[in-house]
Design a protein around this motif. Structure first.
Motif, PDB file in Angstrom:
ATOM      1  N   LEU A  25       0.803  -1.226   0.000  1.00 11.14           N
ATOM      2  CA  LEU A  25       0.000   0.000   0.000  1.00 11.14           C
ATOM      3  C   LEU A  25       0.834   1.273   0.000  1.00 11.14           C
ATOM      4  O   LEU A  25       0.332   2.329  -0.363  1.00 11.14           O
ATOM      5  CB  LEU A  25      -0.976  -0.003   1.181  1.00 11.14           C
ATOM      6  N   SER A  45       0.968   8.160   5.668  1.00 11.61           N
ATOM      7  CA  SER A  45       1.124   8.359   4.230  1.00 11.61           C
ATOM      8  C   SER A  45       2.440   9.093   3.997  1.00 11.61           C
ATOM      9  O   SER A  45       2.758  10.036   4.721  1.00 11.61           O
ATOM     10  CB  SER A  45      -0.040   9.200   3.699  1.00 11.61           C
ATOM     11  N   PHE A  81      -9.467   4.202   2.566  1.00  9.71           N
ATOM     12  CA  PHE A  81      -8.341   5.088   2.272  1.00  9.71           C
ATOM     13  C   PHE A  81      -8.615   5.819   0.964  1.00  9.71           C
ATOM     14  O   PHE A  81      -9.130   5.226   0.010  1.00  9.71           O
ATOM     15  CB  PHE A  81      -7.030   4.302   2.127  1.00  9.71           C
ATOM     16  N   VAL A  83      -7.564   7.733  -2.497  1.00  8.98           N
ATOM     17  CA  VAL A  83      -6.522   7.721  -3.526  1.00  8.98           C
ATOM     18  C   VAL A  83      -6.862   8.781  -4.569  1.00  8.98           C
ATOM     19  O   VAL A  83      -8.016   9.174  -4.718  1.00  8.98           O
ATOM     20  CB  VAL A  83      -6.368   6.337  -4.196  1.00  8.98           C
ATOM     21  N   ASP A  84      -5.847   9.244  -5.297  1.00 13.75           N
ATOM     22  CA  ASP A  84      -6.063  10.257  -6.330  1.00 13.75           C
ATOM     23  C   ASP A  84      -6.628   9.655  -7.614  1.00 13.75           C
ATOM     24  O   ASP A  84      -7.440  10.273  -8.285  1.00 13.75           O
ATOM     25  CB  ASP A  84      -4.752  10.987  -6.647  1.00 13.75           C
ATOM     26  N   ASP A  85      -6.155   8.452  -7.976  1.00  9.58           N
ATOM     27  CA  ASP A  85      -6.552   7.808  -9.228  1.00  9.58           C
ATOM     28  C   ASP A  85      -6.782   6.325  -8.933  1.00  9.58           C
ATOM     29  O   ASP A  85      -5.832   5.539  -8.916  1.00  9.58           O
ATOM     30  CB  ASP A  85      -5.460   8.001 -10.278  1.00  9.58           C
ATOM     31  N   LEU A  86      -8.025   5.944  -8.686  1.00  7.58           N
ATOM     32  CA  LEU A  86      -8.325   4.585  -8.261  1.00  7.58           C
ATOM     33  C   LEU A  86      -7.975   3.546  -9.315  1.00  7.58           C
ATOM     34  O   LEU A  86      -7.421   2.500  -8.991  1.00  7.58           O
ATOM     35  CB  LEU A  86      -9.793   4.456  -7.850  1.00  7.58           C
ATOM     36  N   GLU A  89      -4.261   3.032  -9.227  1.00  9.71           N
ATOM     37  CA  GLU A  89      -3.865   2.354  -7.991  1.00  9.71           C
ATOM     38  C   GLU A  89      -4.302   0.892  -8.007  1.00  9.71           C
ATOM     39  O   GLU A  89      -3.557   0.004  -7.583  1.00  9.71           O
ATOM     40  CB  GLU A  89      -4.447   3.083  -6.775  1.00  9.71           C
ATOM     41  N   TYR A  90      -5.482   0.633  -8.526  1.00 13.08           N
ATOM     42  CA  TYR A  90      -5.981  -0.739  -8.658  1.00 13.08           C
ATOM     43  C   TYR A  90      -5.030  -1.568  -9.520  1.00 13.08           C
ATOM     44  O   TYR A  90      -4.644  -2.674  -9.143  1.00 13.08           O
ATOM     45  CB  TYR A  90      -7.388  -0.704  -9.263  1.00 13.08           C
ATOM     46  N   LEU A 125     -10.801   1.372  -0.979  1.00 10.07           N
ATOM     47  CA  LEU A 125     -10.089   2.500  -1.570  1.00 10.07           C
ATOM     48  C   LEU A 125     -11.123   3.358  -2.258  1.00 10.07           C
ATOM     49  O   LEU A 125     -12.036   2.831  -2.906  1.00 10.07           O
ATOM     50  CB  LEU A 125      -9.041   2.017  -2.583  1.00 10.07           C
ATOM     51  N   GLU A 127     -11.952   7.144  -4.510  1.00 14.68           N
ATOM     52  CA  GLU A 127     -11.527   8.339  -5.255  1.00 14.68           C
ATOM     53  C   GLU A 127     -12.736   9.228  -5.414  1.00 14.68           C
ATOM     54  O   GLU A 127     -13.814   8.771  -5.825  1.00 14.68           O
ATOM     55  CB  GLU A 127     -11.000   7.928  -6.635  1.00 14.68           C
TER      56      GLU A 127
END
Length: 129
Positions: A25, A45, A81, A83-86, A89-90, A125, A127
């Motif tokens: 993560l 973070s 949590f 995230v900026d761009d799921l 990140e996925y 997660l 966004e």
């Protein structure tokens, strides 16, 4: 004024959780202090090193273990949590072998996905779209 300083996620094995939450993560260690047979082990973070700390809470209390198990079996995430761009990140996490119980999908003004943290929890997660 009250603010959140530490929040926790229950884990079956602190060292295993530490490896997952840092290596997969991307969190970094903030505090690691021995407390009896366990540790006060917190992560942050890398972008907010003075922000909210995530305590990897050892599962030493039977009712907590039962609650964790019930949430997991029901498919309910322990926490979420941001995230900026799921989608990005996925894909990154899938490439690292992280198992998802729910692929990214839009829900209202957010996109969410849910992963298995290998330590007894589903983690969401999210966004903001």
């Amino acid at each position: 004024m009250i603010k959140i300083y530490v929040t926790s996620v229950p884990v079956q094995d602190q060292e295993k959780a530490f490896q997952f939450y840092t290596e997969k993560l991307g969190f970094i260690k903030k505090t690691d202090v021995p407390v009896g047979e366990y540790r006060w082990l917190t992560l942050v973070s890398p972008n907010e090193q003075n922000g909210v700390e995530l305590l990897l809470e050892p599962m030493a209390f039977t009712p907590a273990r039962e609650y964790q198990k019930a949430l997991k079996e029901a498919g309910i995430p322990w926490t979420s949590f941001m995230v900026d761009d799921l989608k990005k990140e996925y894909e990154r996490l899938k490439a690292l072998g992280v198992q998802f119980i729910m692929e990214p999908k839009e829900v209202g003004p957010t996109m969410i996905a849910v992963l298995d943290d290998t330590c007894g929890n589903n983690i969401q997660l999210a966004e903001m779209l």
